[in-house]
Design a protein around this motif. Structure first.
Motif, PDB file in Angstrom:
ATOM      1  N   ASN A   1       0.833  -1.202   0.000  1.00  0.00           N
ATOM      2  CA  ASN A   1       0.000   0.000   0.000  1.00  0.00           C
ATOM      3  C   ASN A   1       0.870   1.255   0.000  1.00  0.00           C
ATOM      4  O   ASN A   1       0.454   2.304   0.440  1.00  0.00           O
ATOM      5  CB  ASN A   1      -1.033  -0.006   1.145  1.00  0.00           C
ATOM      6  CG  ASN A   1      -0.412  -0.322   2.483  1.00  0.00           C
ATOM      7  OD1 ASN A   1       0.802  -0.171   2.651  1.00  0.00           O
ATOM      8  ND2 ASN A   1      -1.214  -0.753   3.443  1.00  0.00           N
ATOM      9  N   ARG A   2       2.095   1.104  -0.516  1.00  0.00           N
ATOM     10  CA  ARG A   2       2.937   2.298  -0.661  1.00  0.00           C
ATOM     11  C   ARG A   2       3.661   2.289  -2.012  1.00  0.00           C
ATOM     12  O   ARG A   2       4.799   2.700  -2.119  1.00  0.00           O
ATOM     13  CB  ARG A   2       3.908   2.430   0.501  1.00  0.00           C
ATOM     14  CG  ARG A   2       4.708   1.201   0.789  1.00  0.00           C
ATOM     15  CD  ARG A   2       5.388   1.305   2.152  1.00  0.00           C
ATOM     16  NE  ARG A   2       6.008   0.055   2.516  1.00  0.00           N
ATOM     17  CZ  ARG A   2       7.251  -0.267   2.228  1.00  0.00           C
ATOM     18  NH1 ARG A   2       8.026   0.570   1.568  1.00  0.00           N
ATOM     19  NH2 ARG A   2       7.753  -1.422   2.607  1.00  0.00           N
ATOM     20  N   GLY A   3       2.961   1.803  -3.046  1.00  0.00           N
ATOM     21  CA  GLY A   3       3.627   1.703  -4.340  1.00  0.00           C
ATOM     22  C   GLY A   3       2.843   2.339  -5.471  1.00  0.00           C
ATOM     23  O   GLY A   3       2.813   1.819  -6.586  1.00  0.00           O
TER      24      GLY A   3
ATOM     25  N   ARG B   1       8.295  12.542  -4.244  1.00  0.00           N
ATOM     26  CA  ARG B   1       7.336  11.663  -4.927  1.00  0.00           C
ATOM     27  C   ARG B   1       7.568  11.767  -6.429  1.00  0.00           C
ATOM     28  O   ARG B   1       7.668  12.878  -6.968  1.00  0.00           O
ATOM     29  CB  ARG B   1       5.905  12.091  -4.585  1.00  0.00           C
ATOM     30  CG  ARG B   1       5.545  11.841  -3.135  1.00  0.00           C
ATOM     31  CD  ARG B   1       5.025  10.431  -2.978  1.00  0.00           C
ATOM     32  NE  ARG B   1       5.130   9.974  -1.589  1.00  0.00           N
ATOM     33  CZ  ARG B   1       4.914   8.721  -1.208  1.00  0.00           C
ATOM     34  NH1 ARG B   1       4.619   7.804  -2.096  1.00  0.00           N
ATOM     35  NH2 ARG B   1       5.011   8.360   0.040  1.00  0.00           N
ATOM     36  N   VAL B   2       7.666  10.617  -7.087  1.00  0.00           N
ATOM     37  CA  VAL B   2       7.998  10.615  -8.507  1.00  0.00           C
ATOM     38  C   VAL B   2       6.873   9.936  -9.295  1.00  0.00           C
ATOM     39  O   VAL B   2       6.353   8.907  -8.871  1.00  0.00           O
ATOM     40  CB  VAL B   2       9.312   9.822  -8.733  1.00  0.00           C
ATOM     41  CG1 VAL B   2       9.777   9.933 -10.173  1.00  0.00           C
ATOM     42  CG2 VAL B   2      10.397  10.282  -7.778  1.00  0.00           C
ATOM     43  N   ASP B   3       6.513  10.511 -10.441  1.00  0.00           N
ATOM     44  CA  ASP B   3       5.494   9.890 -11.311  1.00  0.00           C
ATOM     45  C   ASP B   3       6.181   8.880 -12.235  1.00  0.00           C
ATOM     46  O   ASP B   3       6.915   9.256 -13.151  1.00  0.00           O
ATOM     47  CB  ASP B   3       4.785  10.985 -12.132  1.00  0.00           C
ATOM     48  CG  ASP B   3       3.674  10.399 -13.004  1.00  0.00           C
ATOM     49  OD1 ASP B   3       3.541   9.145 -13.044  1.00  0.00           O
ATOM     50  OD2 ASP B   3       2.940  11.172 -13.631  1.00  0.00           O
ATOM     51  N   ARG B   4       5.937   7.586 -11.977  1.00  0.00           N
ATOM     52  CA  ARG B   4       6.570   6.538 -12.790  1.00  0.00           C
ATOM     53  C   ARG B   4       5.528   5.793 -13.633  1.00  0.00           C
ATOM     54  O   ARG B   4       5.761   4.672 -14.071  1.00  0.00           O
ATOM     55  CB  ARG B   4       7.337   5.572 -11.870  1.00  0.00           C
ATOM     56  CG  ARG B   4       8.505   6.263 -11.163  1.00  0.00           C
ATOM     57  CD  ARG B   4       9.318   5.293 -10.332  1.00  0.00           C
ATOM     58  NE  ARG B   4       9.961   4.261 -11.132  1.00  0.00           N
ATOM     59  CZ  ARG B   4      10.720   3.286 -10.620  1.00  0.00           C
ATOM     60  NH1 ARG B   4      10.940   3.241  -9.311  1.00  0.00           N
ATOM     61  NH2 ARG B   4      11.259   2.377 -11.402  1.00  0.00           N
TER      62      ARG B   4
ATOM     63  N   GLY C   1       6.914   4.933   4.159  1.00  0.00           N
ATOM     64  CA  GLY C   1       6.225   5.613   3.054  1.00  0.00           C
ATOM     65  C   GLY C   1       4.751   5.285   2.936  1.00  0.00           C
ATOM     66  O   GLY C   1       4.116   5.580   1.939  1.00  0.00           O
ATOM     67  N   ARG C   2       4.160   4.661   3.967  1.00  0.00           N
ATOM     68  CA  ARG C   2       2.725   4.373   3.940  1.00  0.00           C
ATOM     69  C   ARG C   2       1.958   5.660   3.631  1.00  0.00           C
ATOM     70  O   ARG C   2       2.229   6.700   4.245  1.00  0.00           O
ATOM     71  CB  ARG C   2       2.322   3.836   5.322  1.00  0.00           C
ATOM     72  CG  ARG C   2       1.045   3.052   5.298  1.00  0.00           C
ATOM     73  CD  ARG C   2       0.695   2.577   6.680  1.00  0.00           C
ATOM     74  NE  ARG C   2      -0.485   1.736   6.610  1.00  0.00           N
ATOM     75  CZ  ARG C   2      -1.702   2.200   6.391  1.00  0.00           C
ATOM     76  NH1 ARG C   2      -1.905   3.487   6.258  1.00  0.00           N
ATOM     77  NH2 ARG C   2      -2.725   1.387   6.305  1.00  0.00           N
ATOM     78  N   GLN C   3       0.998   5.587   2.674  1.00  0.00           N
ATOM     79  CA  GLN C   3       0.411   6.839   2.198  1.00  0.00           C
ATOM     80  C   GLN C   3      -0.783   7.361   2.988  1.00  0.00           C
ATOM     81  O   GLN C   3      -1.237   8.462   2.756  1.00  0.00           O
ATOM     82  CB  GLN C   3       0.092   6.711   0.713  1.00  0.00           C
ATOM     83  CG  GLN C   3       1.366   6.888  -0.116  1.00  0.00           C
ATOM     84  CD  GLN C   3       1.189   6.529  -1.570  1.00  0.00           C
ATOM     85  OE1 GLN C   3       1.259   5.372  -1.944  1.00  0.00           O
ATOM     86  NE2 GLN C   3       0.955   7.520  -2.370  1.00  0.00           N
TER      87      GLN C   3
ATOM     88  N   SER D   1       2.742   8.339  -7.822  1.00  0.00           N
ATOM     89  CA  SER D   1       3.347   9.121  -6.736  1.00  0.00           C
ATOM     90  C   SER D   1       4.248   8.179  -5.951  1.00  0.00           C
ATOM     91  O   SER D   1       4.009   7.849  -4.802  1.00  0.00           O
ATOM     92  CB  SER D   1       2.214   9.686  -5.863  1.00  0.00           C
ATOM     93  OG  SER D   1       2.723  10.391  -4.776  1.00  0.00           O
ATOM     94  N   TYR D   2       5.297   7.740  -6.624  1.00  0.00           N
ATOM     95  CA  TYR D   2       6.149   6.685  -6.078  1.00  0.00           C
ATOM     96  C   TYR D   2       7.234   7.293  -5.182  1.00  0.00           C
ATOM     97  O   TYR D   2       7.778   8.347  -5.502  1.00  0.00           O
ATOM     98  CB  TYR D   2       6.807   5.922  -7.241  1.00  0.00           C
ATOM     99  CG  TYR D   2       7.281   4.555  -6.859  1.00  0.00           C
ATOM    100  CD1 TYR D   2       6.389   3.508  -6.677  1.00  0.00           C
ATOM    101  CD2 TYR D   2       8.642   4.312  -6.656  1.00  0.00           C
ATOM    102  CE1 TYR D   2       6.821   2.246  -6.315  1.00  0.00           C
ATOM    103  CE2 TYR D   2       9.092   3.046  -6.294  1.00  0.00           C
ATOM    104  CZ  TYR D   2       8.170   2.030  -6.121  1.00  0.00           C
ATOM    105  OH  TYR D   2       8.606   0.793  -5.754  1.00  0.00           O
ATOM    106  N   PRO D   3       7.536   6.619  -4.052  1.00  0.00           N
ATOM    107  CA  PRO D   3       8.573   7.166  -3.169  1.00  0.00           C
ATOM    108  C   PRO D   3       9.914   7.271  -3.906  1.00  0.00           C
ATOM    109  O   PRO D   3      10.391   6.288  -4.470  1.00  0.00           O
ATOM    110  CB  PRO D   3       8.664   6.130  -2.027  1.00  0.00           C
ATOM    111  CG  PRO D   3       7.448   5.282  -2.134  1.00  0.00           C
ATOM    112  CD  PRO D   3       6.952   5.362  -3.538  1.00  0.00           C
ATOM    113  N   GLY D   4      10.471   8.469  -3.928  1.00  0.00           N
ATOM    114  CA  GLY D   4      11.757   8.698  -4.607  1.00  0.00           C
ATOM    115  C   GLY D   4      12.817   9.101  -3.610  1.00  0.00           C
ATOM    116  O   GLY D   4      12.594   9.078  -2.405  1.00  0.00           O
ATOM    117  N   PRO D   5      13.982   9.509  -4.111  1.00  0.00           N
ATOM    118  CA  PRO D   5      15.084   9.892  -3.219  1.00  0.00           C
ATOM    119  C   PRO D   5      14.721  11.099  -2.361  1.00  0.00           C
ATOM    120  O   PRO D   5      14.005  11.996  -2.820  1.00  0.00           O
ATOM    121  CB  PRO D   5      16.233  10.237  -4.189  1.00  0.00           C
ATOM    122  CG  PRO D   5      15.722  10.039  -5.575  1.00  0.00           C
ATOM    123  CD  PRO D   5      14.288   9.635  -5.528  1.00  0.00           C
TER     124      PRO D   5
END
Ligand code: F6P
Length: 387
Positions: A87-89, A101-104, A265-267, A93-97
């Motif tokens: 539930n954090r993927g 938040r990164v759009d992948r 990173g739980r949203q 809005s993916y966890p980035g460095p």
């Protein structure tokens, strides 16, 4: 696995993906099994995507693999999901460095095309279906299958996993009753459900609880204490209180254990503590009684699905493949007993279905003498419990 082209659903799919997202629940494997069995009858290959959409992203430990009828046949009664989940993927809005938040999402669509996936079946709750909705809009055809123990998805009457969770809670109440009775104690049982009180209300009725505290009906500790006093006056020196994790006293915030963005990173914030909090509030008014709090936690999500949850999960899996064969996408297969129908995915996102405080279920619970603590002491919606 051969490369293919994303064809959309203008023709019979040749290869479909399946993924499970969000919190797990009993019955996910039964859906995977049903999808593979139904698809194999049409000669459609099913590709399992691991850990939500992680299997379609580089730099993760997750991958994809072809699922065969032979592999899935024994899965009907197995809890959890063989594909893994998270539930954090969220790929949008993916966890980035550095916490960014990164759009992948483009990477996911490109990988799905590379794999020749004509469509992806997403088994998940509201968060997963929102992601699915966005992918469908982006050109990756998706069919959603609803799941959650919380039973709070707006676009379906019921979700598999819920019944199993309720059974776990009822079993716990049966056990708590004998020890509560032996010690003359007030037993509080905190149960899951997030912002919806379905698990608490169903299990409270089926498990014979005396008090049920729901997110939808903010309580006053005074009213609960008055109900306990009244039970003692009638000779019942123990009580069972079911506390939904989202329940709070009038004017109070929901109890949380961890804020959004923490715990890797739980949203969404992690709820917890409502049971202990309610115990302290009641104990402040009735200090002579003994209180114990049990937090059932993830036990509600594990283990073998009930027969009904296996049935529902299996039917939804079959219905998802049949919707794909009809050329549908951007839809959710939803249960409207006795039928399974498709509804627009848009109906399933960003809306939760909560218990109606004025509805029949609450009224019937009041009719059994169950106290919600939402009304001034002495005011009850049902007949007074005698004896
Ligand atoms: O949505 C299902 C659920 O089990 C909720 O009832 C609960 O609040 C939450 O998930 C717990 O999440 P996690 O698995 O991240 O602890």
């Amino acid at each position: 696995m051969a490369e293919g082209t994303l064809t959309g659903t203008d023709k019979k799919p040749r290869r479909i993906g399946i993924t499970t997202g969000g919190g797990d629940c009993p019955g996910l494997n039964a859906v995977i099994r049903a999808v593979v069995l139904r698809a194999s009858l049409e000669g459609i290959e099913v590709v399992g995507i691991e850990d939500g959409f992680g299997g379609l992203m580089s730099g993760t430990d997750s991958g994809v693999r072809t699922l065969t009828p032979r592999e899935v046949l024994p899965l009907l009664d197995r809890g959890g999901t063989i594909l893994g989940t998270t539930n954090r993927g969220d790929p949008f809005s993916y966890p980035g460095p550095g916490g960014a938040r990164v759009d992948r999402s483009a990477e996911v669509v490109a990988r799905a095309r590379e794999l020749g996936l004509d469509l992806v079946i997403t088994v998940g709750g509201d968060g997963t279906q929102r992601i699915a909705f966005d992918f469908d809009a982006l050109g990756l055809p998706v069919i959603g299958v609803p799941k959650t123990i919380d039973n709070d998805l707006a676009a379906t009457v019921e979700t598999f996993g819920f019944g199993t969770a309720v059974q776990v809670v009822v079993d716990a109440l049966d056990r708590l009753r004998t020890t509560a009775e032996s010690h003359d104690r007030i037993m509080l049982l905190e149960v899951m459900g997030r912002d919806a009180g379905w698990i608490a209300l169903h299990s409270g009725i089926a498990g014979g609880a005396d008090v049920v505290l729901l997110p939808e009906l903010p309580y006053s500790a005074e009213s609960v204490a008055a109900a306990l006093r009244e039970r003692i006056r009638r000779g019942h020196h123990f009580s069972l209180i079911v506390v939904a994790e989202g329940a709070s006293a009038i004017g109070e915030e929901v109890a949380t254990k961890a804020a959004a963005g923490t715990l890797g990173g739980r949203q969404a914030p992690l709820l917890g503590g409502a049971g202990h909090r309610a115990a302290s509030q009641i104990a402040a008014l009735l200090p002579d009684l003994e209180y114990r709090v049990t937090v059932l936690g993830h036990i509600q999500r594990g283990g073998t699905p009930t027969a009904y949850d296996r049935l529902l999960a299996s039917r939804l899996g079959v219905a998802a493949v049949e919707a794909a064969l009809r050329g549908e996408h951007g839809v959710l297969v939803a249960s409207f007993p006795p039928d399974i129908r498709t509804v627009p995915l848009a109906d399933a996102v960003n809306r939760v279905r909560c218990v109606d405080p004025e509805g029949q279920l609450v009224a019937h619970a009041r009719g059994l003498g169950i106290e919600f603590g939402d009304r001034p002491p002495g005011v009850s919606g049902g007949p007074p419990p005698e004896g």
